[in-house]
Design a protein around this motif. Sequence first.
Motif, PDB file in Angstrom:
ATOM      1  N   GLU A 168       0.810  -1.223   0.000  1.00  0.00           N
ATOM      2  CA  GLU A 168       0.000   0.000   0.000  1.00  0.00           C
ATOM      3  C   GLU A 168       0.844   1.275   0.000  1.00  0.00           C
ATOM      4  O   GLU A 168       0.317   2.362  -0.199  1.00  0.00           O
ATOM      5  CB  GLU A 168      -0.977  -0.008   1.180  1.00  0.00           C
ATOM      6  CG  GLU A 168      -0.332  -0.099   2.550  1.00  0.00           C
ATOM      7  CD  GLU A 168      -0.199  -1.526   3.070  1.00  0.00           C
ATOM      8  OE1 GLU A 168      -0.084  -2.463   2.249  1.00  0.00           O
ATOM      9  OE2 GLU A 168      -0.184  -1.698   4.296  1.00  0.00           O
ATOM     10  N   ASP A 169       2.136   1.148   0.206  1.00  0.00           N
ATOM     11  CA  ASP A 169       2.991   2.335   0.218  1.00  0.00           C
ATOM     12  C   ASP A 169       3.698   2.576  -1.112  1.00  0.00           C
ATOM     13  O   ASP A 169       4.586   3.411  -1.207  1.00  0.00           O
ATOM     14  CB  ASP A 169       4.030   2.219   1.330  1.00  0.00           C
ATOM     15  CG  ASP A 169       3.399   2.297   2.706  1.00  0.00           C
ATOM     16  OD1 ASP A 169       2.316   2.888   2.805  1.00  0.00           O
ATOM     17  OD2 ASP A 169       3.980   1.759   3.668  1.00  0.00           O
ATOM     18  N   ILE A 170       3.306   1.798  -2.118  1.00  0.00           N
ATOM     19  CA  ILE A 170       3.907   1.993  -3.435  1.00  0.00           C
ATOM     20  C   ILE A 170       2.953   2.819  -4.285  1.00  0.00           C
ATOM     21  O   ILE A 170       1.782   2.495  -4.412  1.00  0.00           O
ATOM     22  CB  ILE A 170       4.205   0.644  -4.123  1.00  0.00           C
ATOM     23  CG1 ILE A 170       5.110  -0.206  -3.231  1.00  0.00           C
ATOM     24  CG2 ILE A 170       4.870   0.868  -5.474  1.00  0.00           C
ATOM     25  CD1 ILE A 170       5.277  -1.630  -3.715  1.00  0.00           C
ATOM     26  N   ASP A 171       3.489   3.881  -4.811  1.00  0.00           N
ATOM     27  CA  ASP A 171       2.682   4.831  -5.554  1.00  0.00           C
ATOM     28  C   ASP A 171       3.139   4.803  -7.011  1.00  0.00           C
ATOM     29  O   ASP A 171       4.308   5.046  -7.293  1.00  0.00           O
ATOM     30  CB  ASP A 171       2.940   6.202  -4.941  1.00  0.00           C
ATOM     31  CG  ASP A 171       1.779   7.123  -5.140  1.00  0.00           C
ATOM     32  OD1 ASP A 171       0.645   6.623  -5.115  1.00  0.00           O
ATOM     33  OD2 ASP A 171       2.012   8.331  -5.322  1.00  0.00           O
ATOM     34  N   ILE A 172       2.218   4.527  -7.906  1.00  0.00           N
ATOM     35  CA  ILE A 172       2.583   4.486  -9.324  1.00  0.00           C
ATOM     36  C   ILE A 172       1.731   5.506 -10.060  1.00  0.00           C
ATOM     37  O   ILE A 172       0.507   5.484  -9.952  1.00  0.00           O
ATOM     38  CB  ILE A 172       2.342   3.081  -9.916  1.00  0.00           C
ATOM     39  CG1 ILE A 172       3.061   2.022  -9.084  1.00  0.00           C
ATOM     40  CG2 ILE A 172       2.798   3.011 -11.359  1.00  0.00           C
ATOM     41  CD1 ILE A 172       2.466   0.641  -9.203  1.00  0.00           C
ATOM     42  N   THR A 173       2.371   6.400 -10.782  1.00  0.00           N
ATOM     43  CA  THR A 173       1.599   7.378 -11.539  1.00  0.00           C
ATOM     44  C   THR A 173       2.103   7.410 -12.973  1.00  0.00           C
ATOM     45  O   THR A 173       3.286   7.209 -13.235  1.00  0.00           O
ATOM     46  CB  THR A 173       1.731   8.794 -10.952  1.00  0.00           C
ATOM     47  OG1 THR A 173       3.111   9.086 -10.758  1.00  0.00           O
ATOM     48  CG2 THR A 173       1.004   8.932  -9.643  1.00  0.00           C
ATOM     49  N   THR A 201       6.078   7.168 -13.041  1.00  0.00           N
ATOM     50  CA  THR A 201       6.859   7.362 -11.819  1.00  0.00           C
ATOM     51  C   THR A 201       6.447   6.336 -10.776  1.00  0.00           C
ATOM     52  O   THR A 201       5.267   6.132 -10.532  1.00  0.00           O
ATOM     53  CB  THR A 201       6.649   8.790 -11.268  1.00  0.00           C
ATOM     54  OG1 THR A 201       6.991   9.710 -12.291  1.00  0.00           O
ATOM     55  CG2 THR A 201       7.531   9.052 -10.054  1.00  0.00           C
ATOM     56  N   VAL A 202       7.440   5.719 -10.192  1.00  0.00           N
ATOM     57  CA  VAL A 202       7.196   4.791  -9.100  1.00  0.00           C
ATOM     58  C   VAL A 202       7.867   5.369  -7.869  1.00  0.00           C
ATOM     59  O   VAL A 202       9.033   5.742  -7.900  1.00  0.00           O
ATOM     60  CB  VAL A 202       7.760   3.386  -9.410  1.00  0.00           C
ATOM     61  CG1 VAL A 202       7.597   2.475  -8.208  1.00  0.00           C
ATOM     62  CG2 VAL A 202       7.080   2.794 -10.624  1.00  0.00           C
ATOM     63  N   HIS A 203       7.084   5.472  -6.823  1.00  0.00           N
ATOM     64  CA  HIS A 203       7.596   6.033  -5.588  1.00  0.00           C
ATOM     65  C   HIS A 203       7.157   5.108  -4.456  1.00  0.00           C
ATOM     66  O   HIS A 203       5.978   4.839  -4.300  1.00  0.00           O
ATOM     67  CB  HIS A 203       7.038   7.449  -5.407  1.00  0.00           C
ATOM     68  CG  HIS A 203       7.673   8.188  -4.287  1.00  0.00           C
ATOM     69  ND1 HIS A 203       7.182   9.368  -3.796  1.00  0.00           N
ATOM     70  CD2 HIS A 203       8.764   7.910  -3.562  1.00  0.00           C
ATOM     71  CE1 HIS A 203       7.956   9.776  -2.803  1.00  0.00           C
ATOM     72  NE2 HIS A 203       8.925   8.909  -2.641  1.00  0.00           N
ATOM     73  N   ALA A 204       8.111   4.625  -3.699  1.00  0.00           N
ATOM     74  CA  ALA A 204       7.770   3.726  -2.602  1.00  0.00           C
ATOM     75  C   ALA A 204       8.353   4.256  -1.306  1.00  0.00           C
ATOM     76  O   ALA A 204       9.514   4.624  -1.240  1.00  0.00           O
ATOM     77  CB  ALA A 204       8.319   2.327  -2.887  1.00  0.00           C
ATOM     78  N   LEU A 205       7.495   4.308  -0.303  1.00  0.00           N
ATOM     79  CA  LEU A 205       7.954   4.737   1.015  1.00  0.00           C
ATOM     80  C   LEU A 205       8.271   3.486   1.818  1.00  0.00           C
ATOM     81  O   LEU A 205       7.481   2.550   1.852  1.00  0.00           O
ATOM     82  CB  LEU A 205       6.862   5.534   1.735  1.00  0.00           C
ATOM     83  CG  LEU A 205       6.308   6.751   1.000  1.00  0.00           C
ATOM     84  CD1 LEU A 205       5.234   7.418   1.852  1.00  0.00           C
ATOM     85  CD2 LEU A 205       7.410   7.753   0.726  1.00  0.00           C
ATOM     86  N   VAL A 206       9.416   3.489   2.440  1.00  0.00           N
ATOM     87  CA  VAL A 206       9.807   2.333   3.235  1.00  0.00           C
ATOM     88  C   VAL A 206      10.022   2.777   4.675  1.00  0.00           C
ATOM     89  O   VAL A 206      10.794   3.699   4.938  1.00  0.00           O
ATOM     90  CB  VAL A 206      11.097   1.682   2.689  1.00  0.00           C
ATOM     91  CG1 VAL A 206      11.474   0.468   3.525  1.00  0.00           C
ATOM     92  CG2 VAL A 206      10.929   1.279   1.237  1.00  0.00           C
ATOM     93  N   GLU A 207       9.280   2.135   5.557  1.00  0.00           N
ATOM     94  CA  GLU A 207       9.466   2.444   6.975  1.00  0.00           C
ATOM     95  C   GLU A 207      10.513   1.497   7.536  1.00  0.00           C
ATOM     96  O   GLU A 207      10.354   0.288   7.472  1.00  0.00           O
ATOM     97  CB  GLU A 207       8.141   2.271   7.741  1.00  0.00           C
ATOM     98  CG  GLU A 207       7.119   3.352   7.455  1.00  0.00           C
ATOM     99  CD  GLU A 207       7.632   4.776   7.675  1.00  0.00           C
ATOM    100  OE1 GLU A 207       8.437   4.984   8.607  1.00  0.00           O
ATOM    101  OE2 GLU A 207       7.247   5.668   6.906  1.00  0.00           O
ATOM    102  N   PRO A 208      11.603   2.057   8.062  1.00  0.00           N
ATOM    103  CA  PRO A 208      12.624   1.164   8.597  1.00  0.00           C
ATOM    104  C   PRO A 208      12.108   0.398   9.805  1.00  0.00           C
ATOM    105  O   PRO A 208      11.440   0.965  10.676  1.00  0.00           O
ATOM    106  CB  PRO A 208      13.777   2.103   8.978  1.00  0.00           C
ATOM    107  CG  PRO A 208      13.229   3.469   8.959  1.00  0.00           C
ATOM    108  CD  PRO A 208      11.946   3.477   8.208  1.00  0.00           C
ATOM    109  N   LYS A 209      12.387  -0.906   9.808  1.00  0.00           N
ATOM    110  CA  LYS A 209      11.963  -1.731  10.938  1.00  0.00           C
ATOM    111  C   LYS A 209      13.192  -2.059  11.759  1.00  0.00           C
ATOM    112  O   LYS A 209      14.139  -2.653  11.260  1.00  0.00           O
ATOM    113  CB  LYS A 209      11.319  -3.016  10.427  1.00  0.00           C
ATOM    114  CG  LYS A 209       9.818  -2.900  10.340  1.00  0.00           C
ATOM    115  CD  LYS A 209       9.156  -4.239  10.500  1.00  0.00           C
ATOM    116  CE  LYS A 209       9.147  -4.978   9.177  1.00  0.00           C
ATOM    117  NZ  LYS A 209       8.480  -6.250   9.193  1.00  0.00           N
TER     118      LYS A 209
END
Lengths: 146, 136
Positions: free
Chosen positions: B55-60, B67-75
């Motif tokens: 759900e954090d991958i954004d494709i436009t 454009t592909v933009h992915a937010l990664v939360e560090p664990k």
Amino acid sequence: MYYRRYRAPSIWQEVERLQREMNRLLESFQPRRVQPAPSFPAMNLWVSDEGIVVTAEVPGIKPEDIDVSVVNDLLTISGERLPEQVGEEVRYHRRERGCGKFARSIQLPFAVDANKVEASFENGVITINLPRKEEEKPKKIKVVAK
Amino acid sequence: MPDSEKALDAEKQEVALSEGTELTRDRVTFLPRSDIYETNDALVLLMDIPGAKEEDIDITLEKNILTVHALVEPKEPENYALALQEYEIGDYQRSFRLSNEIDQDRIEASYRHGVLRLVLPKAEAAKAKKISIKAE
């Protein structure tokens, strides 16, 4: 008459480029945030009194294609990333994702209990939980004031 | 050589920003490694974005710029200290200019084992028509 068609780069552009080069050179002497991995996969290692957690980014590898083994304090991750199965009539525009076999061993800071090692896989990241041997856990020694 | 296979690579490449531009999130952003191949009726894009949630991958797709933009939360494991760091966790971003006419309504995206797969079907008009040459 000599006619110049192309504009030569201005002296300031040249100076700017030189400055960038110098900055880059100086930066390379500073300690890096990350230690480059000697081979695939790059690993992060977390340590506590309870044990060790190792994480590695292994995108595109199925959990069944990866092997994790522990002998005393030596952790080995090996496996293979298979190439994408494509049909005959394809034309590659770009191919940056590597594939092939890999194997990497890493010396852990202390021996772990091999029977209790657990590995989990999520979104292309493998997390290996290696608990320390019970008898080797550090014991807190109380300091008594007299 | 785009047709030959590459060896595995452990290092990540950071996104190069144009001068005077900064990221809004104070976080490293990486350029995801990508494969792009073309079949007769689609363009297929594979991108390594390990650690991102679906759900954090954004494709436009806007005016042929994908454009592909992915937010990664560090664990980070709790109560553990980082002893060795060989890779950093950060966001991913990459854009491609598509040359073919893409049928925007039929784009398919899937994400599995840290790899994003995009199938961009070519629009009917852009499909290659084979022209055979007649021998005289």
